[in-house]
Design an enzyme around this catalytic site. Structure first.
Site, PDB file in Angstrom:
ATOM      1  N   GLY A  39      31.252  30.524  44.753  1.00 11.54           N
ATOM      2  CA  GLY A  39      32.604  31.032  44.866  1.00 11.54           C
ATOM      3  C   GLY A  39      32.690  32.545  44.779  1.00 11.54           C
ATOM      4  N   GLY A 179      46.162  49.880  41.811  1.00  8.24           N
ATOM      5  CA  GLY A 179      46.183  48.809  40.830  1.00  8.24           C
ATOM      6  C   GLY A 179      45.325  49.141  39.629  1.00  8.24           C
ATOM      7  N   GLY A 181      44.988  47.032  36.945  1.00  8.01           N
ATOM      8  CA  GLY A 181      44.654  45.834  36.199  1.00  8.01           C
ATOM      9  C   GLY A 181      43.174  45.815  35.892  1.00  8.01           C
ATOM     10  N   TYR A 182      42.657  44.648  35.479  1.00 10.32           N
ATOM     11  CA  TYR A 182      41.271  44.651  35.022  1.00 10.32           C
ATOM     12  C   TYR A 182      40.287  44.913  36.161  1.00 10.32           C
ATOM     13  CZ  TYR A 182      40.375  39.858  36.718  1.00 10.32           C
ATOM     14  OH  TYR A 182      40.198  38.749  37.493  1.00 10.32           O
ATOM     15  N   ALA A 274      43.576  46.632  44.595  1.00  8.62           N
ATOM     16  CA  ALA A 274      43.272  45.627  43.573  1.00  8.62           C
ATOM     17  C   ALA A 274      44.546  45.347  42.782  1.00  8.62           C
ATOM     18  CB  ALA A 274      42.156  46.112  42.656  1.00  8.62           C
ATOM     19  N   VAL A 275      45.506  44.689  43.442  1.00 10.38           N
ATOM     20  CA  VAL A 275      46.814  44.463  42.824  1.00 10.38           C
ATOM     21  C   VAL A 275      47.025  43.005  42.413  1.00 10.38           C
ATOM     22  CG1 VAL A 275      47.907  46.418  43.970  1.00 10.38           C
ATOM     23  CG2 VAL A 275      47.869  44.182  45.110  1.00 10.38           C
ATOM     24  N   ASP A 317      41.396  28.917  39.584  1.00 12.49           N
ATOM     25  CA  ASP A 317      42.452  29.855  39.975  1.00 12.49           C
ATOM     26  C   ASP A 317      43.607  29.176  40.705  1.00 12.49           C
ATOM     27  OD1 ASP A 317      40.858  31.792  38.892  1.00 12.49           O
ATOM     28  OD2 ASP A 317      40.633  32.976  40.727  1.00 12.49           O
ATOM     29  N   HIS A 448      21.976  42.983   9.589  1.00 13.51           N
ATOM     30  CA  HIS A 448      22.246  44.423   9.557  1.00 13.51           C
ATOM     31  C   HIS A 448      21.029  45.167  10.114  1.00 13.51           C
ATOM     32  CE1 HIS A 448      23.683  48.304   8.085  1.00 13.51           C
ATOM     33  NE2 HIS A 448      22.450  48.522   7.634  1.00 13.51           N
TER      34      HIS A 448
END
Length: 472
Positions: A39, A179, A181-182, A274-275, A317, A448
């Site tokens: 995909g 855009g 966004g991410y 990229a919106v 999606d 640590h």
């Protein structure tokens, strides 16, 4: 005629995971995708973008290592970098194909479309050949496509979607990104680290509008330091070619109309749009079965992925927000198990991550969301500037913040802004899913020096007894 128990339409992370899980549960499965498995995520999105982002981080780190005693001249062969990215993708797609075959999944390349309640036609793109498949259940996982802006057609050479941006022959000198966004912010940051002058045009007044100011401010500050220039509250209205081979992009205020004094022009080599993304719910013939979609084209489902047509499921999606690969994969498992009567649990808390600089990771409820749901939240926040491991890596920006129920101490959510946030968020997600308390996390010994110690420290802050930072 090909006969199968489960027909899966779409081979992305939602579809191929659903197919594999259904095969594991003893069902015969046929998986159809027009361009092979993987995909958008594996072939054109998540994986290739992260490969290039990681490489850009390396380049930037070396070029800016003088404070750590590192000085070097770095040349970037972007064509070679893209070739390497493609090899990574090919290796993963081949691996997914083998996993499908090992679990008894029959693979077909083509476009599947319903032609009856339990019939679909698989048409091979370009050849005109077709095959009919009879199925008992179907899972629709057709994914999403990038949204085109009016006047900015992806068919025009200088207008890029994310896929095209990841396959350029060379690093552009100047790039406009529409855009913030991410996707826009990730790729803007990547290109800036590779030496591109980037201008970001955003309709709203800040980047990453889904996140709160305490998350977006460190990212915006670092982006500015990398040389990104922002045009907030503006829209890209049109573009034209200019004499030197570049293009001129016209932007206008989002609300003030087109007064001549408010129009701005920006020149660049290319423009990346990229919106957002729209569902691909128009290719599988859903209307033939009466499958219902909402006003935005997303297929409506219940918590197990079942549509209004009992034997048809939808995941990923195409089924709506959150449009994230890992949510799609989880939903694919749930749908396959529901089909096999395996009594699945619905998808739980879904993390969101952004591979900007610094990275962002969030899962569960925010403080405001917790309060809206009737909790009295308490929070604990630990800054990375107080983390020995972060300082040793020259990473001092950001923090870990936990949100818990004040009465029970149960961890409700959290967010991380800083190094390796995408990896560290999983621990908070586990705490939310398993209903762990602040004391549970605080009493778990972490190695640590590690970045994960910041999560323990945030729990200690919420409990009121921080060790490596001051009480607030």
């Amino acid at each position: 005629m090909l006969e199968t128990d489960v027909l899966v339409i779409g081979g992305g992370p939602a579809g191929y995971v659903a197919a594999i899980r259904a095969g594991q549960l003893g069902r015969t499965v046929t998986l159809v995708d027009r361009s092979g498995v993987g995909g958008t995520c594996l072939n054109h999105g998540c994986i290739p973008s992260k490969a290039l982002i990681d490489a850009a981080d390396d380049v930037h780190s070396i070029r800016n290592g003088r404070d750590r005693g590192i000085e070097a001249d770095v040349e970037v062969d972007f064509e070679g970098l893209v070739d390497w990215k493609d090899r990574v993708v090919r290796r993963l797609t081949k691996g997914v194909e083998k996993l499908c075959q090992a679990n008894g999944v029959t693979l077909r390349e083509g476009t599947a479309r319903f032609v009856g309640d339990h019939r679909a036609e698989i048409r091979t793109d370009g050849s005109g050949d077709s095959e009919t498949v009879a199925f008992d259940r179907a899972i629709v996982a057709t994914g999403s496509r990038p949204i085109e802006l009016p006047g900015f057609s992806f068919d025009d050479e200088p207008i890029l979607d994310a896929k095209a941006a990841l396959n350029l022959d060379e690093v552009p000198d100047e790039l406009v990104v529409v855009g913030a966004g991410y996707i826009g912010m990730e790729l803007s940051t990547m290109f800036a680290k590779l030496g591109t002058d980037v201008v970001v045009v955003e309709l709203l007044d800040e980047p990453l509008p889904r996140y709160a100011d305490d998350v977006t401010q460190p990212v915006a500050k670092r982006a500015a330091a990398l040389g990104l220039s922002f045009r907030f509250g503006r829209v890209a209205s049109n573009w034209e070619r200019v004499d030197d081979g570049q293009i001129r992009i016209t932007t206008e205020p989002a609300e003030d109309g087109t007064d001549e004094d408010t129009v701005e022009s920006i020149t660049a080599d290319e423009v990346l749009v990229a919106v957002g993304r729209d569902p691909v719910s128009d290719t599988a013939g859903l209307e033939k079965l009466g499958v219902e979609c909402d006003e935005n084209g997303f297929v409506e489902t219940d918590e197990f992925g079942r549509t209004n047509v009992d034997h048809v499921f939808a995941v990923g999606d195409v089924a709506g927000e959150p449009m994230l690969a890992h949510e799609g994969s989880a939903a694919g498992v749930v749908a396959a198990e529901a089909i096999a009567d395996a009594d699945p649990d619905p998808v739980g808390a879904v993390p969101s991550v952004v591979f900007t600089d610094p990275e962002i990771g969030a899962v569960g409820l925010t403080e405001a969301e917790a309060r809206d749901r009737g909790y009295e939240p308490t929070t604990g926040e630990f800054p990375f500037r107080a983390s020995g491991r972060a300082l040793a890596a020259d990473e001092r920006t950001g923090s870990v913040k936990l949100v818990a129920d004040a009465e029970s101490g149960a961890i409700l959510g959290g967010r991380i802004v800083g190094p390796e946030a995408s990896e560290l968020t999983a621990e908070i997600g586990l705490a939310v899913e398993q209903e762990l308390t602040l004391s549970d996390v605080a009493s778990t010994v972490h190695a640590h020096p590690t970045l994960s110690e910041a999560i323990v420290e945030a729990a200690d802050c919420a409990l009121g007894h921080p060790i490596h930072t001051f009480a607030r």
